[in-house]
Motif scaffolding. Structure first.
Motif, PDB file in Angstrom:
ATOM      1  N   VAL A 191      -1.925  -1.110  -3.766  1.00 25.73           N
ATOM      2  CA  VAL A 191      -3.147  -0.418  -3.361  1.00 25.73           C
ATOM      3  C   VAL A 191      -2.791   1.025  -3.010  1.00 25.73           C
ATOM      4  O   VAL A 191      -1.865   1.265  -2.249  1.00 25.73           O
ATOM      5  CB  VAL A 191      -3.787  -1.115  -2.129  1.00 25.73           C
ATOM      6  CG1 VAL A 191      -4.973  -0.331  -1.616  1.00 25.73           C
ATOM      7  CG2 VAL A 191      -4.163  -2.544  -2.481  1.00 25.73           C
TER       8      VAL A 191
ATOM      9  N   GLU B 185      -2.420   5.182 -11.271  1.00 30.50           N
ATOM     10  CA  GLU B 185      -2.487   4.424 -10.018  1.00 30.50           C
ATOM     11  C   GLU B 185      -3.350   3.173 -10.203  1.00 30.50           C
ATOM     12  O   GLU B 185      -3.009   2.100  -9.702  1.00 30.50           O
ATOM     13  CB  GLU B 185      -3.036   5.289  -8.891  1.00 30.50           C
ATOM     14  CG  GLU B 185      -2.049   6.322  -8.394  1.00 30.50           C
ATOM     15  CD  GLU B 185      -2.587   7.155  -7.252  1.00 30.50           C
ATOM     16  OE1 GLU B 185      -3.782   7.027  -6.897  1.00 30.50           O
ATOM     17  OE2 GLU B 185      -1.805   7.960  -6.700  1.00 30.50           O
ATOM     18  N   ARG B 186      -4.442   3.333 -10.922  1.00 32.51           N
ATOM     19  CA  ARG B 186      -5.310   2.178 -11.173  1.00 32.51           C
ATOM     20  C   ARG B 186      -4.558   1.120 -11.981  1.00 32.51           C
ATOM     21  O   ARG B 186      -4.679  -0.076 -11.729  1.00 32.51           O
ATOM     22  CB  ARG B 186      -6.560   2.639 -11.931  1.00 32.51           C
ATOM     23  CG  ARG B 186      -7.638   1.609 -11.986  1.00 32.51           C
ATOM     24  CD  ARG B 186      -8.943   2.179 -12.482  1.00 32.51           C
ATOM     25  NE  ARG B 186      -8.788   3.520 -13.012  1.00 32.51           N
ATOM     26  CZ  ARG B 186      -9.416   3.979 -14.080  1.00 32.51           C
ATOM     27  NH1 ARG B 186     -10.248   3.212 -14.721  1.00 32.51           N
ATOM     28  NH2 ARG B 186      -9.238   5.204 -14.499  1.00 32.51           N
TER      29      ARG B 186
ATOM     30  N   GLU C 196       0.830  -1.206   0.000  1.00 33.33           N
ATOM     31  CA  GLU C 196       0.000   0.000   0.000  1.00 33.33           C
ATOM     32  C   GLU C 196       0.860   1.251   0.000  1.00 33.33           C
ATOM     33  O   GLU C 196       1.962   1.266   0.536  1.00 33.33           O
ATOM     34  CB  GLU C 196      -0.904   0.030   1.238  1.00 33.33           C
ATOM     35  CG  GLU C 196      -1.951  -1.041   1.262  1.00 33.33           C
ATOM     36  CD  GLU C 196      -2.922  -0.884   2.417  1.00 33.33           C
ATOM     37  OE1 GLU C 196      -2.814   0.094   3.186  1.00 33.33           O
ATOM     38  OE2 GLU C 196      -3.784  -1.747   2.553  1.00 33.33           O
TER      39      GLU C 196
ATOM     40  N   TYR D  79      -2.192  -0.750  -9.777  1.00 33.44           N
ATOM     41  CA  TYR D  79      -2.936  -1.736  -8.992  1.00 33.44           C
ATOM     42  C   TYR D  79      -3.247  -2.962  -9.848  1.00 33.44           C
ATOM     43  O   TYR D  79      -3.037  -4.101  -9.423  1.00 33.44           O
ATOM     44  CB  TYR D  79      -4.233  -1.135  -8.441  1.00 33.44           C
ATOM     45  CG  TYR D  79      -5.114  -2.179  -7.816  1.00 33.44           C
ATOM     46  CD1 TYR D  79      -4.827  -2.688  -6.559  1.00 33.44           C
ATOM     47  CD2 TYR D  79      -6.210  -2.688  -8.505  1.00 33.44           C
ATOM     48  CE1 TYR D  79      -5.614  -3.677  -5.986  1.00 33.44           C
ATOM     49  CE2 TYR D  79      -7.004  -3.681  -7.937  1.00 33.44           C
ATOM     50  CZ  TYR D  79      -6.687  -4.169  -6.693  1.00 33.44           C
ATOM     51  OH  TYR D  79      -7.468  -5.163  -6.134  1.00 33.44           O
ATOM     52  N   ASP D  80      -3.748  -2.739 -11.052  1.00 34.99           N
ATOM     53  CA  ASP D  80      -4.121  -3.849 -11.932  1.00 34.99           C
ATOM     54  C   ASP D  80      -2.940  -4.752 -12.264  1.00 34.99           C
ATOM     55  O   ASP D  80      -3.071  -5.974 -12.291  1.00 34.99           O
ATOM     56  CB  ASP D  80      -4.735  -3.334 -13.235  1.00 34.99           C
ATOM     57  CG  ASP D  80      -6.112  -2.751 -13.055  1.00 34.99           C
ATOM     58  OD1 ASP D  80      -6.748  -3.011 -12.011  1.00 34.99           O
ATOM     59  OD2 ASP D  80      -6.560  -2.008 -13.953  1.00 34.99           O
TER      60      ASP D  80
ATOM     61  N   SER E   8      -2.270   7.683  -2.088  1.00 36.15           N
ATOM     62  CA  SER E   8      -2.578   8.174  -3.425  1.00 36.15           C
ATOM     63  C   SER E   8      -2.173   9.638  -3.552  1.00 36.15           C
ATOM     64  O   SER E   8      -2.356  10.432  -2.630  1.00 36.15           O
ATOM     65  CB  SER E   8      -4.076   8.041  -3.685  1.00 36.15           C
ATOM     66  OG  SER E   8      -4.422   8.692  -4.887  1.00 36.15           O
TER      67      SER E   8
END
Length: 132
Positions: A130, A120-121, A105, A124-125, A108
């Motif tokens: 996170v 950022e997404r 983690e 994560y993918d 953001s």
């Protein structure tokens, strides 16, 4: 790009403003990189953006990295630009693998750099990082 001594001065000024935030620097092939404490990433990014004389106001990219088998395994790399000086600075936050089903983690930076949302997404993918 800041040269080696310029990078050291940025790291020193940042460390004075936010003690313990800078863990090291790396300068190679005309690329300047600050290695920072992941728990202080927002302090670092805001300082680089808002401090007169720094003004790295454009986030050109944010990407996740997986350095298996090295530890810390994961990381997030931010590429910042000062468009007035046409100067690029890399900021890297290393994240330990929490093990088990837990995911690494990091805070953001979307409030500071709204364009980071998609990146950022994507981190994560692809890497399971996170963003809080």
């Amino acid at each position: 790009m800041p040269d080696g001594p310029g990078l050291a001065l940025i790291a020193q000024d940042l460390g004075d403003a936010h003690p313990g935030s800078v863990l090291g620097t790396h300068h190679e092939h005309d690329e300047a990189c600050l290695i920072v404490d992941p728990e202080r990433i927002l302090d670092v990014l805001r300082w680089l953006r808002e401090t007169p004389g720094q003004e790295y106001g454009f986030l050109s990219s944010l990407h996740g990295v997986d350095c298996l088998p090295a530890e810390p395994r994961f990381g997030v790399v931010y590429e910042l630009l000062n468009r007035n000086r046409v100067e690029r600075l890399r900021v890297r936050a290393a994240l330990a693998d929490p093990g088990g089903e837990a995911l690494p983690e990091l805070d953001s930076c979307v409030e500071t750099f709204p364009t980071a949302e998609f990146q950022e997404r994507e981190a994560y993918d692809f890497f399971g990082i996170v963003f809080r």
